[in-house]
Design a protein around this motif. Structure first.
Motif, mmCIF file in Angstrom:
data_model
loop_
_atom_site.group_PDB
_atom_site.id
_atom_site.type_symbol
_atom_site.label_atom_id
_atom_site.label_comp_id
_atom_site.label_asym_id
_atom_site.label_seq_id
_atom_site.Cartn_x
_atom_site.Cartn_y
_atom_site.Cartn_z
ATOM 1 N N GLU A 71 0.386 -11.926 128.745
ATOM 2 C CA GLU A 71 0.750 -10.872 129.684
ATOM 3 C C GLU A 71 0.604 -11.342 131.122
ATOM 4 O O GLU A 71 1.516 -11.180 131.943
ATOM 5 C CB GLU A 71 -0.134 -9.640 129.454
ATOM 6 C CG GLU A 71 0.128 -8.490 130.417
ATOM 7 C CD GLU A 71 -0.776 -7.299 130.152
ATOM 8 O OE1 GLU A 71 -1.059 -6.563 131.104
ATOM 9 O OE2 GLU A 71 -1.188 -7.108 128.990
ATOM 10 N N ALA A 72 -0.529 -11.960 131.439
ATOM 11 C CA ALA A 72 -0.763 -12.431 132.805
ATOM 12 C C ALA A 72 0.240 -13.502 133.193
ATOM 13 O O ALA A 72 0.775 -13.501 134.308
ATOM 14 C CB ALA A 72 -2.188 -12.969 132.927
ATOM 15 N N ALA A 91 -0.840 0.182 130.798
ATOM 16 C CA ALA A 91 -0.005 0.488 129.637
ATOM 17 C C ALA A 91 1.428 0.019 129.855
ATOM 18 O O ALA A 91 2.039 -0.593 128.972
ATOM 19 C CB ALA A 91 -0.041 1.984 129.341
ATOM 20 N N ARG A 92 1.970 0.304 131.027
ATOM 21 C CA ARG A 92 3.351 -0.099 131.312
ATOM 22 C C ARG A 92 3.477 -1.617 131.431
ATOM 23 O O ARG A 92 4.484 -2.198 131.019
ATOM 24 C CB ARG A 92 3.844 0.575 132.589
ATOM 25 C CG ARG A 92 4.099 2.063 132.430
ATOM 26 C CD ARG A 92 4.838 2.608 133.617
ATOM 27 N NE ARG A 92 5.178 4.013 133.451
ATOM 28 C CZ ARG A 92 5.929 4.701 134.296
ATOM 29 N NH1 ARG A 92 6.408 4.111 135.384
ATOM 30 N NH2 ARG A 92 6.203 5.970 134.075
ATOM 31 N N ALA A 93 2.465 -2.246 132.017
ATOM 32 C CA ALA A 93 2.494 -3.702 132.146
ATOM 33 C C ALA A 93 2.485 -4.363 130.772
ATOM 34 O O ALA A 93 3.228 -5.316 130.514
ATOM 35 C CB ALA A 93 1.300 -4.168 132.973
ATOM 36 N N ARG A 94 1.660 -3.827 129.876
ATOM 37 C CA ARG A 94 1.594 -4.389 128.517
ATOM 38 C C ARG A 94 2.922 -4.181 127.791
ATOM 39 O O ARG A 94 3.412 -5.077 127.089
ATOM 40 C CB ARG A 94 0.457 -3.727 127.749
ATOM 41 C CG ARG A 94 0.224 -4.319 126.376
ATOM 42 C CD ARG A 94 -1.231 -4.230 126.039
ATOM 43 N NE ARG A 94 -2.039 -4.912 127.040
ATOM 44 C CZ ARG A 94 -3.372 -4.791 127.108
ATOM 45 N NH1 ARG A 94 -4.014 -4.048 126.232
ATOM 46 N NH2 ARG A 94 -4.049 -5.424 128.030
ATOM 47 N N ILE A 98 5.333 -7.201 126.299
ATOM 48 C CA ILE A 98 5.807 -7.238 124.912
ATOM 49 C C ILE A 98 7.327 -7.363 124.875
ATOM 50 O O ILE A 98 7.890 -8.131 124.078
ATOM 51 C CB ILE A 98 5.340 -5.976 124.160
ATOM 52 C CG1 ILE A 98 3.821 -6.009 123.966
ATOM 53 C CG2 ILE A 98 6.041 -5.848 122.815
ATOM 54 C CD1 ILE A 98 3.231 -4.720 123.435
ATOM 55 N N ALA A 99 7.998 -6.634 125.752
ATOM 56 C CA ALA A 99 9.463 -6.707 125.822
ATOM 57 C C ALA A 99 9.915 -8.098 126.234
ATOM 58 O O ALA A 99 10.891 -8.634 125.696
ATOM 59 C CB ALA A 99 9.994 -5.665 126.800
ATOM 60 N N ASP A 105 11.941 -14.684 122.783
ATOM 61 C CA ASP A 105 11.621 -15.132 121.431
ATOM 62 C C ASP A 105 10.311 -15.916 121.369
ATOM 63 O O ASP A 105 10.229 -16.966 120.734
ATOM 64 C CB ASP A 105 12.776 -15.982 120.880
ATOM 65 C CG ASP A 105 12.726 -16.103 119.366
ATOM 66 O OD1 ASP A 105 12.099 -15.242 118.724
ATOM 67 O OD2 ASP A 105 13.291 -17.079 118.825
ATOM 68 N N VAL A 106 9.290 -15.398 122.036
ATOM 69 C CA VAL A 106 7.969 -16.017 121.999
ATOM 70 C C VAL A 106 7.238 -15.544 120.750
ATOM 71 O O VAL A 106 7.128 -14.338 120.510
ATOM 72 C CB VAL A 106 7.150 -15.652 123.258
ATOM 73 C CG1 VAL A 106 5.746 -16.257 123.171
ATOM 74 C CG2 VAL A 106 7.869 -16.140 124.512
ATOM 75 N N ARG A 107 6.752 -16.464 119.949
ATOM 76 C CA ARG A 107 6.021 -16.126 118.728
ATOM 77 C C ARG A 107 4.528 -16.026 119.072
ATOM 78 O O ARG A 107 3.930 -17.014 119.508
ATOM 79 C CB ARG A 107 6.241 -17.193 117.667
ATOM 80 C CG ARG A 107 7.704 -17.601 117.501
ATOM 81 C CD ARG A 107 8.568 -16.500 116.968
ATOM 82 N NE ARG A 107 9.986 -16.846 117.048
ATOM 83 C CZ ARG A 107 10.653 -17.571 116.166
ATOM 84 N NH1 ARG A 107 9.997 -18.091 115.131
ATOM 85 N NH2 ARG A 107 11.947 -17.792 116.314
#
Length: 217
Positions: A71-72, A91-94, A98-99, A105-107
């Motif tokens: 995320e960072a 919450a919005r940053a997370r 995720i999006a 396409d990061v696993r």
């Protein structure tokens, strides 16, 4: 897509660093023009503000914050695009992170996962993705597929093609001739810091590029 080809020490990285304003050379000569205007960068932030982005050769040293989360790493260069900026809505940053992982396409197991725990291919996707989110005009890639597996290479090739289809100009330095011939429209070949040839797609061949790289015609 413009390619930079040549043997080790030919000067490929030095050209990209000079364009991006992070050259360690004491003296850099030449002219750089963007949108018809002469420009010169002495710091990376200047080139970023002008619309440049760069993926460096050493992703662990220069490309990622290995001890910080996915995320960072995705969001730090793009905080101004988050809802409610300059405030940080967790919450919005997370949700945004995720999006982004899905888009590129990061696993991963969790967006809280440390970037250093990912495979090399997934690390590289984060680096490329975080820059593409800024919608740059010029994207500099230095050995973008070094040390990653075949599947991840294919994913990165798709990202490069998609970016160019959306109008992005890419300059890619690579020691892999096959990679350059696959991706590029034109290749500049370097030998000992000099351009020894410019090869258009219709002329691409391993033999020609190797001979130019050794400066033997």
């Amino acid at each position: 897509v413009l390619g930079l080809s040549g043997l080790l020490g030919a000067g490929k990285t030095e050209i990209l660093e000079s364009l991006f304003g992070i050259s360690a050379l004491e003296k850099v000569e030449g002219m750089l023009a963007l949108d018809g205007r002469d420009i010169r960068f002495s710091q990376a932030y200047q080139s970023v503000e002008a619309g440049f982005a760069m993926v460096t050769e050493d992703r662990k040293r220069d490309g990622l914050l290995l001890e910080h989360s996915l995320e960072a790493n995705f969001l730090l260069p793009n905080l101004r695009d988050l809802p409610e900026y300059p405030f940080y809505n967790v919450a919005r940053a997370r949700k945004a992170a995720i999006a982004y992982c899905s888009t590129y396409d990061v696993r991963y197991k969790s967006v809280n996962q440390l970037a250093g725990t990912l495979s090399g291919g997934n690390q590289q996707k984060i680096i490329i993705g975080k820059w593409l989110l800024r919608k740059p005009k010029i994207f500099l890639l230095d050995e973008p597929t070094r040390g990653i597996d075949t599947a991840a290479k294919a994913d990165i090739y798709k990202l490069v093609r998609a970016a160019t289809e959306n109008g992005l100009t890419v300059i890619i330095a690579s020691a892999e001739i096959d990679e350059l011939m696959l991706l590029c429209d034109r290749i500049l070949v370097l030998c000992a810091g000099r351009i020894t040839g410019t090869v258009m797609r219709r002329e691409f061949s391993n033999d020609l590029l190797c001979r130019l790289a050794a400066d033997h015609l």
